[in-house]
Design an enzyme around this catalytic site. Structure first.
Site, mmCIF file in Angstrom:
data_model
loop_
_atom_site.group_PDB
_atom_site.id
_atom_site.type_symbol
_atom_site.label_atom_id
_atom_site.label_comp_id
_atom_site.label_asym_id
_atom_site.label_seq_id
_atom_site.Cartn_x
_atom_site.Cartn_y
_atom_site.Cartn_z
ATOM 1 C CB THR A 123 -0.925 0.014 1.232
ATOM 2 O OG1 THR A 123 -1.706 -1.176 1.226
ATOM 3 C CG2 THR A 123 -1.849 1.207 1.211
ATOM 4 N N GLY A 128 -4.140 2.741 -2.582
ATOM 5 C CA GLY A 128 -4.551 1.737 -1.622
ATOM 6 C C GLY A 128 -5.091 0.523 -2.353
ATOM 7 C CD GLN A 333 -26.716 -0.111 23.061
ATOM 8 O OE1 GLN A 333 -25.750 0.455 22.556
ATOM 9 N NE2 GLN A 333 -27.711 0.551 23.610
ATOM 10 C CD GLU A 360 -3.742 -9.235 5.223
ATOM 11 O OE1 GLU A 360 -3.973 -10.197 4.472
ATOM 12 O OE2 GLU A 360 -3.129 -9.329 6.301
#
Length: 380
Positions: A123, A128, A333, A360
């Site tokens: 990258t 990207g 939560q 990835e």
């Protein structure tokens, strides 16, 4: 899918994580400390050369055992799970799959033992998902290549002893324009830039790698010139299984914490698990985790058979990473206000999970891969 060897490996990973990782999880997370000494210990246990044959100093295990190791470690700490996954499936596996015999003999024993830590660089800041347009270039100069450019978001980018670098050797946007190279730490042309300050996975080092007139011998090339992108895609197929396993471990860790808390926490004179709003939430979480495990194990099984598994690996990675986010969110939560504090583990699972949908190959890229692959079954 499961066997006594896998059960023994899973137990060993579980015990190691509980003894050597769990006591330090929040300390490392808060300080963004990458525990290099722990990586050496992981190597000594055989967890850094899981897929490497014994002749090169590895454990000689398969993908089912590999999934178990990543999953068990990630249930305790996603950061360490990520570092183990990146070391095994990217740098080490690239050399194992595409290295010459001399390269394998040179690097695999050091990587498998944990003496050396591996990094893998594809990258770049402006490329990207569009990796064919990388600007990091390698120019042939006699018996050497000269590399110039930079890589970002590199796991172990600062501490890695050896980096597998993908660099462009052809025209921008051309087919087969990338080549893979092995670059050792200590090379004067290899430098390390900014270490990222991340939301999650904070104990896994992520840094920029800079190459300035970095000279390496032709013998450091992995395979033939122009094969780099094809190699990287094959490596990422296996890498998707490791990220699916990482996601699965994080989801299991969050589910276990939420299930325990829901049975202990009392409200209105009873454990909150007795309320349908909580019990149904746990049922959904458990179902998602089970489905993710089946998908991940299936992809691992296909990988071991040598069967094409690009679609199945992408599906496993996509689904497992997304449900890791969902399950960890639901876990927070269930804990309520306590889930928003660092006194309980679910907030870290929540932070760590998100990277799995990005690293990835983003979830969006996985959908592209899945669609491309499954449409082959429906030709016009």
């Amino acid at each position: 899918m499961y066997n006594s060897k896998n059960d023994l490996v899973r137990l060993a990973a579980k015990e190691f994580a509980e003894r050597h990782i769990l006591p330090h999880v929040m300390e490392w997370d808060e300080a963004q400390h990458f525990p290099i000494d722990l990586m050496h210990q992981l190597g000594q246990q055989g967890f850094l050369g899981v897929l490497v044959p014994e002749q090169y100093g590895g454990s000689g295990l398969g993908y089912q055992e590999y999934v178990s190791i990543i999953e068990e470690i990630a249930q305790v700490c996603g950061s360490i799970g990520l570092s183990v996954a990146a070391h095994n499936s990217l740098c080490t596996n690239h050399i194992l799959q595409f290295g010459s015999e001399e390269q394998k003999q040179t690097y695999l024993p050091k990587l498998a033992s944990g003496e050396w830590i591996g990094a893998w660089g594809l990258t770049e800041p402006n490329t990207g998902s569009d990796s064919a347009r990388m600007t990091c270039v390698a120019r042939r100069d006699g018996d050497e290549y000269v590399l110039n450019g930079s890589k970002c978001w590199i796991t172990h980018g600062k501490s890695g002893n050896v980096v597998v670098i993908m660099a462009r050797t052809g025209e921008l946007g051309a087919k087969n324009n990338a080549t893979a190279f092995i670059v050792e730490r200590g090379n004067p042309g290899l430098k390390f830039g900014k270490k990222e300050n991340k939301l999650g996975m904070r104990a896994s080092e992520t840094a920029e790698v800079i190459l300035e007139d970095c000279r390496i011998p032709v013998s450091a090339r992995l395979g033939e010139e122009g094969d780099g992108f094809k190699q990287a895609m094959k490596i990422l197929d296996g890498g998707r299984i490791s990220i699916a396993a990482l996601s699965l471990g994080i989801a299991k860790g969050a589910l276990a914490a939420a299930a325990k808390y829901a049975q202990e926490r009392q409200q209105f004179g009873q454990a909150i698990v007795q309320f349908q709003g909580i019990s149904f939430k746990l049922a959904d979480m458990a179902t998602k985790v089970h489905a993710a495990e089946l998908m991940t194990r299936h992809a691992a099984e296909l990988k071991m058979e040598g069967t094409s598994m690009t679609k199945e690996a992408a599906m496993a990675k996509y689904y497992a990473s997304e449900i890791a986010v969902e399950v960890s969110t639901d876990a927070v939560q269930i804990f309520g206000g306590y889930g928003y504090t660092k006194d309980f583990p679910v907030e870290k699972f929540y932070r760590d999970a998100k990277l799995c949908t990005i690293g990835e190959g983003t979830s969006e890229i996985q959908k592209i891969v899945i669609t491309r692959e499954f449409l082959k079954d429906y030709p016009l």
